[in-house]
Design a protein around this motif. Structure first.
Motif, PDB file in Angstrom:
ATOM      1  N   ARG A 267      40.501  29.038  26.991  1.00  0.00           N
ATOM      2  CA  ARG A 267      40.442  29.251  28.441  1.00  0.00           C
ATOM      3  C   ARG A 267      40.579  27.929  29.191  1.00  0.00           C
ATOM      4  NH1 ARG A 267      38.260  33.653  30.941  1.00  0.00           N
ATOM      5  NH2 ARG A 267      36.964  32.287  32.229  1.00  0.00           N
ATOM      6  N   ASP A 268      39.920  26.884  28.690  1.00  0.00           N
ATOM      7  CA  ASP A 268      40.000  25.577  29.338  1.00  0.00           C
ATOM      8  C   ASP A 268      41.432  25.048  29.350  1.00  0.00           C
ATOM      9  OD1 ASP A 268      37.261  25.683  29.775  1.00  0.00           O
ATOM     10  OD2 ASP A 268      36.773  24.274  28.144  1.00  0.00           O
ATOM     11  N   TYR A 269      42.147  25.194  28.228  1.00  0.00           N
ATOM     12  CA  TYR A 269      43.529  24.707  28.181  1.00  0.00           C
ATOM     13  C   TYR A 269      44.448  25.541  29.060  1.00  0.00           C
ATOM     14  CZ  TYR A 269      43.117  20.877  24.911  1.00  0.00           C
ATOM     15  OH  TYR A 269      42.820  19.674  24.347  1.00  0.00           O
ATOM     16  N   ASP A 270      44.216  26.843  29.137  1.00  0.00           N
ATOM     17  CA  ASP A 270      45.011  27.678  30.024  1.00  0.00           C
ATOM     18  C   ASP A 270      44.812  27.230  31.473  1.00  0.00           C
ATOM     19  OD1 ASP A 270      46.652  30.190  30.577  1.00  0.00           O
ATOM     20  OD2 ASP A 270      44.801  30.645  31.695  1.00  0.00           O
ATOM     21  N   ALA A 271      43.561  27.002  31.864  1.00  0.00           N
ATOM     22  CA  ALA A 271      43.276  26.541  33.228  1.00  0.00           C
ATOM     23  C   ALA A 271      43.890  25.162  33.476  1.00  0.00           C
ATOM     24  CB  ALA A 271      41.771  26.511  33.461  1.00  0.00           C
ATOM     25  N   ARG A 272      43.782  24.279  32.493  1.00  0.00           N
ATOM     26  CA  ARG A 272      44.358  22.934  32.642  1.00  0.00           C
ATOM     27  C   ARG A 272      45.866  23.002  32.855  1.00  0.00           C
ATOM     28  NH1 ARG A 272      44.638  18.204  28.010  1.00  0.00           N
ATOM     29  NH2 ARG A 272      46.216  16.976  29.090  1.00  0.00           N
ATOM     30  N   ALA A 273      46.539  23.804  32.039  1.00  0.00           N
ATOM     31  CA  ALA A 273      47.999  23.919  32.164  1.00  0.00           C
ATOM     32  C   ALA A 273      48.373  24.461  33.536  1.00  0.00           C
ATOM     33  CB  ALA A 273      48.550  24.818  31.055  1.00  0.00           C
ATOM     34  N   ARG A 274      47.697  25.494  33.996  1.00  0.00           N
ATOM     35  CA  ARG A 274      47.990  26.058  35.320  1.00  0.00           C
ATOM     36  C   ARG A 274      47.701  25.044  36.426  1.00  0.00           C
ATOM     37  NH1 ARG A 274      44.589  29.647  36.553  1.00  0.00           N
ATOM     38  NH2 ARG A 274      43.393  29.887  34.643  1.00  0.00           N
ATOM     39  N   ASP A 275      46.569  24.330  36.303  1.00  0.00           N
ATOM     40  CA  ASP A 275      46.208  23.333  37.321  1.00  0.00           C
ATOM     41  C   ASP A 275      47.217  22.192  37.367  1.00  0.00           C
ATOM     42  OD1 ASP A 275      43.972  24.801  38.011  1.00  0.00           O
ATOM     43  OD2 ASP A 275      42.569  23.510  36.897  1.00  0.00           O
ATOM     44  N   GLU A 276      47.566  21.660  36.195  1.00  0.00           N
ATOM     45  CA  GLU A 276      48.470  20.501  36.143  1.00  0.00           C
ATOM     46  C   GLU A 276      49.901  20.848  36.511  1.00  0.00           C
ATOM     47  OE1 GLU A 276      48.272  18.439  32.395  1.00  0.00           O
ATOM     48  OE2 GLU A 276      46.111  18.034  32.597  1.00  0.00           O
ATOM     49  N   LEU A 277      50.345  22.036  36.154  1.00  0.00           N
ATOM     50  CA  LEU A 277      51.768  22.361  36.298  1.00  0.00           C
ATOM     51  C   LEU A 277      52.090  23.333  37.424  1.00  0.00           C
ATOM     52  CD1 LEU A 277      52.536  22.692  32.499  1.00  0.00           C
ATOM     53  CD2 LEU A 277      52.967  20.718  33.984  1.00  0.00           C
ATOM     54  N   ALA A 278      51.118  24.145  37.843  1.00  0.00           N
ATOM     55  CA  ALA A 278      51.418  25.189  38.829  1.00  0.00           C
ATOM     56  C   ALA A 278      50.380  25.265  39.940  1.00  0.00           C
ATOM     57  CB  ALA A 278      51.539  26.533  38.126  1.00  0.00           C
ATOM     58  N   GLY A 279      49.636  24.183  40.145  1.00  0.00           N
ATOM     59  CA  GLY A 279      48.650  24.188  41.214  1.00  0.00           C
ATOM     60  C   GLY A 279      47.587  25.250  41.052  1.00  0.00           C
ATOM     61  N   GLY A 280      47.358  25.694  39.814  1.00  0.00           N
ATOM     62  CA  GLY A 280      46.345  26.702  39.544  1.00  0.00           C
ATOM     63  C   GLY A 280      46.845  28.130  39.632  1.00  0.00           C
ATOM     64  N   ASP A 281      48.088  28.322  40.059  1.00  0.00           N
ATOM     65  CA  ASP A 281      48.613  29.687  40.219  1.00  0.00           C
ATOM     66  C   ASP A 281      48.686  30.413  38.879  1.00  0.00           C
ATOM     67  OD1 ASP A 281      48.880  29.258  42.912  1.00  0.00           O
ATOM     68  OD2 ASP A 281      51.020  28.800  42.817  1.00  0.00           O
ATOM     69  N   ARG A 282      48.323  31.674  38.904  1.00  0.00           N
ATOM     70  CA  ARG A 282      48.347  32.512  37.711  1.00  0.00           C
ATOM     71  C   ARG A 282      49.547  33.454  37.768  1.00  0.00           C
ATOM     72  NH1 ARG A 282      43.261  35.801  37.517  1.00  0.00           N
ATOM     73  NH2 ARG A 282      43.870  36.103  35.371  1.00  0.00           N
ATOM     74  N   HIS A 283      50.005  33.858  36.611  1.00  0.00           N
ATOM     75  CA  HIS A 283      51.021  34.910  36.443  1.00  0.00           C
ATOM     76  C   HIS A 283      52.338  34.633  37.162  1.00  0.00           C
ATOM     77  CE1 HIS A 283      47.182  37.139  35.591  1.00  0.00           C
ATOM     78  NE2 HIS A 283      47.873  37.317  34.467  1.00  0.00           N
ATOM     79  N   VAL A 284      52.751  33.379  37.187  1.00  0.00           N
ATOM     80  CA  VAL A 284      54.038  33.042  37.800  1.00  0.00           C
ATOM     81  C   VAL A 284      55.178  33.683  37.010  1.00  0.00           C
ATOM     82  CG1 VAL A 284      55.604  31.164  38.452  1.00  0.00           C
ATOM     83  CG2 VAL A 284      53.129  30.902  38.783  1.00  0.00           C
ATOM     84  N   PHE A 285      55.071  33.668  35.691  1.00  0.00           N
ATOM     85  CA  PHE A 285      56.101  34.295  34.851  1.00  0.00           C
ATOM     86  C   PHE A 285      56.258  35.764  35.225  1.00  0.00           C
ATOM     87  CE2 PHE A 285      57.467  36.567  31.041  1.00  0.00           C
ATOM     88  CZ  PHE A 285      58.570  35.824  30.645  1.00  0.00           C
ATOM     89  N   GLU A 286      55.128  36.462  35.354  1.00  0.00           N
ATOM     90  CA  GLU A 286      55.156  37.884  35.692  1.00  0.00           C
ATOM     91  C   GLU A 286      55.675  38.111  37.108  1.00  0.00           C
ATOM     92  OE1 GLU A 286      52.729  36.271  34.178  1.00  0.00           O
ATOM     93  OE2 GLU A 286      51.942  37.481  32.524  1.00  0.00           O
ATOM     94  N   ALA A 287      55.331  37.206  38.033  1.00  0.00           N
ATOM     95  CA  ALA A 287      55.835  37.333  39.400  1.00  0.00           C
ATOM     96  C   ALA A 287      57.358  37.236  39.422  1.00  0.00           C
ATOM     97  CB  ALA A 287      55.219  36.259  40.293  1.00  0.00           C
ATOM     98  N   ARG A 288      57.887  36.337  38.597  1.00  0.00           N
ATOM     99  CA  ARG A 288      59.352  36.235  38.523  1.00  0.00           C
ATOM    100  C   ARG A 288      59.953  37.489  37.896  1.00  0.00           C
ATOM    101  NH1 ARG A 288      61.178  30.008  37.151  1.00  0.00           N
ATOM    102  NH2 ARG A 288      60.218  29.093  39.008  1.00  0.00           N
ATOM    103  N   MET A 289      59.292  38.024  36.882  1.00  0.00           N
ATOM    104  CA  MET A 289      59.782  39.252  36.250  1.00  0.00           C
ATOM    105  C   MET A 289      59.779  40.399  37.267  1.00  0.00           C
ATOM    106  SD  MET A 289      58.258  41.376  32.964  1.00  0.00           S
ATOM    107  CE  MET A 289      57.773  39.874  32.180  1.00  0.00           C
ATOM    108  N   LYS A 290      58.689  40.507  38.033  1.00  0.00           N
ATOM    109  CA  LYS A 290      58.607  41.558  39.045  1.00  0.00           C
ATOM    110  C   LYS A 290      59.747  41.419  40.047  1.00  0.00           C
ATOM    111  CE  LYS A 290      55.737  43.485  42.691  1.00  0.00           C
ATOM    112  NZ  LYS A 290      54.467  43.461  43.410  1.00  0.00           N
TER     113      LYS A 290
END
Length: 148
Positions: free
Chosen positions: A104-127
């Motif tokens: 969970r910590d690494y998932d949060a770190r990756a989102r924070d460092e690379l996407a400003g904390g945004d979740r489910h960007v991949f899914e948003a693009r798919m939608k």
């Protein structure tokens, strides 16, 4: 990269495809670990239930006169560690504090460092790719600005 959430576009066009794909794969991996955690908790609960049922069977064997069997079951199985030195609650605690927590910590770190904390960007693009623009029930929203 940070995001001020002022853009209504959840697809984060400012992020490259490789980053979005990597974030999506990490999120999928975490979701799989979350599912495994659910099975671990089910194992914990089922094992506890089995021990309570075992205790009831010991009482019934005693009442039925099978006292040696009841004593052996009580001594050897009731309250037994399910793995070396651990009951299931200890396994759950170790899993949560160790592997699941780190994941969970690494998932949060990756989102924070690379996407400003945004979740489910991949899914948003798919939608966005898969929805029928202008069709009822295929709206793009809510926007990032609407997210908590």
């Amino acid at each position: 990269m940070t995001n001020d959430h002022s853009s209504p576009d959840r697809t984060r066009p400012d992020l490259d495809d490789a980053t979005v794909e990597a974030l999506g794969k990490l999120s999928e991996a975490l979701e799989t670990v979350d599912q495994a955690r659910g099975f671990l908790y089910a194992f914990h609960q089922l094992t506890g239930k089995a021990d309570r049922l075992l205790q009831e069977s010991v009482d019934l064997f005693e009442k039925a006169g099978a006292t040696d069997l009841a004593a052996d079951l009580d001594r050897d199985l009731v309250g037994r560690n399910v793995i070396a030195d651990r009951w299931t609650f200890q396994i759950v605690e170790d899993f949560d504090a160790g592997y699941w927590g780190a994941f969970r910590d690494y998932d949060a770190r990756a989102r924070d460092e690379l996407a400003g904390g945004d979740r489910h960007v991949f899914e948003a693009r798919m939608k966005q790719r898969e929805r029928t623009q202008g069709h009822p029930r295929h709206e793009a929203g809510p926007s990032l600005a609407d997210q908590p």
